[in-house]
Write a protein that holds these residues in place. Structure first.
Motif, PDB file in Angstrom:
ATOM      1  N   SER B  64       0.824  -1.139  -0.086  1.00 13.77           N
ATOM      2  CA  SER B  64       0.011   0.085  -0.071  1.00 13.77           C
ATOM      3  C   SER B  64       0.661   1.359  -0.121  1.00 13.77           C
ATOM      4  O   SER B  64       0.239   2.241   0.274  1.00 13.77           O
ATOM      5  CB  SER B  64      -0.866  -0.069   1.434  1.00 13.77           C
ATOM      6  OG  SER B  64      -1.730  -1.288   1.256  1.00 13.77           O
ATOM      7  N   LEU B  65       1.999   1.294  -0.187  1.00  9.80           N
ATOM      8  CA  LEU B  65       3.011   2.344  -0.330  1.00  9.80           C
ATOM      9  C   LEU B  65       2.432   3.137  -1.508  1.00  9.80           C
ATOM     10  O   LEU B  65       2.068   2.698  -2.361  1.00  9.80           O
ATOM     11  CB  LEU B  65       4.600   1.822  -0.622  1.00  9.80           C
ATOM     12  CG  LEU B  65       5.094   1.107   0.649  1.00  9.80           C
ATOM     13  CD1 LEU B  65       6.618   0.716   0.231  1.00  9.80           C
ATOM     14  CD2 LEU B  65       5.165   2.310   1.902  1.00  9.80           C
ATOM     15  N   PRO B  66       2.732   4.539  -1.347  1.00 11.69           N
ATOM     16  CA  PRO B  66       2.542   5.285  -2.628  1.00 11.69           C
ATOM     17  C   PRO B  66       3.005   4.779  -3.911  1.00 11.69           C
ATOM     18  O   PRO B  66       4.029   4.321  -4.122  1.00 11.69           O
ATOM     19  CB  PRO B  66       3.152   6.757  -2.176  1.00 11.69           C
ATOM     20  CG  PRO B  66       3.408   6.497  -0.589  1.00 11.69           C
ATOM     21  CD  PRO B  66       3.666   5.234  -0.419  1.00 11.69           C
ATOM     22  N   ASN B  67       2.005   5.172  -4.602  1.00  6.70           N
ATOM     23  CA  ASN B  67       2.267   4.443  -6.232  1.00  6.70           C
ATOM     24  C   ASN B  67       3.018   5.484  -7.113  1.00  6.70           C
ATOM     25  O   ASN B  67       3.238   6.428  -6.610  1.00  6.70           O
ATOM     26  CB  ASN B  67       0.850   3.939  -6.839  1.00  6.70           C
ATOM     27  CG  ASN B  67       0.834   2.849  -7.799  1.00  6.70           C
ATOM     28  OD1 ASN B  67       2.048   2.540  -7.966  1.00  6.70           O
ATOM     29  ND2 ASN B  67      -0.392   2.521  -8.315  1.00  6.70           N
ATOM     30  N   LEU B  68       3.476   4.544  -7.992  1.00  6.06           N
ATOM     31  CA  LEU B  68       4.358   5.375  -8.925  1.00  6.06           C
ATOM     32  C   LEU B  68       3.724   5.216 -10.360  1.00  6.06           C
ATOM     33  O   LEU B  68       3.158   3.938 -10.392  1.00  6.06           O
ATOM     34  CB  LEU B  68       5.763   4.854  -9.033  1.00  6.06           C
ATOM     35  CG  LEU B  68       6.485   4.866  -7.467  1.00  6.06           C
ATOM     36  CD1 LEU B  68       7.779   4.160  -7.662  1.00  6.06           C
ATOM     37  CD2 LEU B  68       6.797   6.551  -7.240  1.00  6.06           C
TER      38      LEU B  68
END
Lengths: 236, 88
Positions: B64-68
């Motif tokens: 769920s880490l910030p997407n790229l």
């Protein structure tokens, strides 16, 4: 090259009873959701392709960064990967999951590109990690002698923000995790991203990386521990 | 749960031993015997319970880490290629 990629990556999750010549056969390699996405992609649904890119691009970039010198080159490698996905979609037989197949292509592309790129960077950024005998947790955190040898001397302190939502809401924690992942050597980074970020099955990860389950768990745990320590340092 | 260092010995595992097996334990990819020993140890060791919770938490938030996202020009090229390949 594209045919090679299709053959190479689809060896993952192979089920002997399945036809190699019928891409429309539903196999146990695909989830129902992936099956639906695949059907939409093959109909030329650009929305489905956009969703696929949005879902996996971040993990692919983070994984590519383990092989190549910088973000710019990683973007090129991932772009090549998406192009190969487009070219090979109609030959994808669904014997592995869609994400496993895409990750396999990325690894193939990144390794091809990574060797020359490494010559332009420092050695430390590409620390190799072949010594699986080293312990994950810093040994100095345990009692060294006496009756309690092997038990915690400096135990982890409980985190106040214990839920995933609260941890993700902490900018410090998120930055620490991202930096810790970026700093991992390739061998640790690839297992962490495949298993925890992309959710690829352990057996598929072993097949893709040609490692044993023992190697997988040693590396996976070492990677998770480095990320945990980064969070511990940031919010502890 | 009550913590009791004297009970750790019953599990046959030290904290140091246990920490090396946590990822296999969380993936349930471990023998029943080892699973029981880890369970026994955790029942009497708050520090290891904290450790296991933290590894589990870290592992569960990584997806769920910030997407790229791709740069706009790259995305445009992908769309063009996709449209060309799958039109008709």
């Amino acid at each position: 090259m594209n045919a090679d990629i299709a053959m190479y990556t689809e060896s993952i999750g192979h089920f002997p009873s399945m036809s190699r010549t019928s891409p429309v056969v539903k196999s146990s390699g695909l989830t129902k959701a992936e099956d639906t996405v695949l059907a939409r992609l093959r109909r030329g649904d650009e929305g489905a392709f956009d969703e696929l890119v949005n879902q996996h691009h971040g993990a692919l970039i983070r994984m590519a960064m383990g092989y190549v010198a910088d973000r710019e080159v990683a973007e090129e490698v991932v772009q090549d990967t998406w192009m190969a996905v487009i070219e090979s979609l109609d030959r994808f037989e669904g014997r592995s999951s869609l994400r496993t197949w895409i990750c396999g292509i990325l690894i193939h592309k990144a390794k091809d590109r990574g060797v020359p790129e490494k010559r332009h960077t420092t050695f430390s950024a590409f620390e190799s990690y072949d010594d699986d005998s080293e312990e994950a947790v810093d040994p100095s955190r345990f009692q060294q002698t006496g009756e309690l040898a092997g038990h915690w001397a400096f135990p982890p302190q409980p985190w106040d923000d214990r839920t995933p939502e609260k941890l993700l809401a902490s900018r410090q924690a998120v930055n620490a995790m991202q930096q810790a992942i970026e700093a991992l050597p390739t061998t640790l980074k690839e297992v962490l991203i495949l298993r925890d970020v992309e959710g690829v099955d352990a057996k598929d990860v072993c097949e893709m990386l040609k490692i044993t389950e023992t190697n997988l768990y040693v590396r996976l745990h070492r990677a998770r521990e480095r990320v945990r320590v980064a969070v511990e340092t940031a919010i502890g | 749960m009550t913590d009791s260092p004297s009970q750790w010995a019953h599990s046959g595992l030290t904290c140091r031993d246990l920490t090396e097996r946590v990822s296999e334990y969380l993936d349930d990819n471990i023998s029943i015997l080892t699973k029981v020993r880890i369970g026994l140890h955790l029942a009497s060791c708050a520090h290891c319970r904290t450790y296991v919770q933290q590894i589990d938490l870290v592992s569960s938030v990584l997806n769920s880490l910030p997407n790229l996202y791709p740069p706009p020009m790259n995305r445009l090229r992908l769309h063009q290629q996709f449209a060309t390949r799958y039109s008709d």
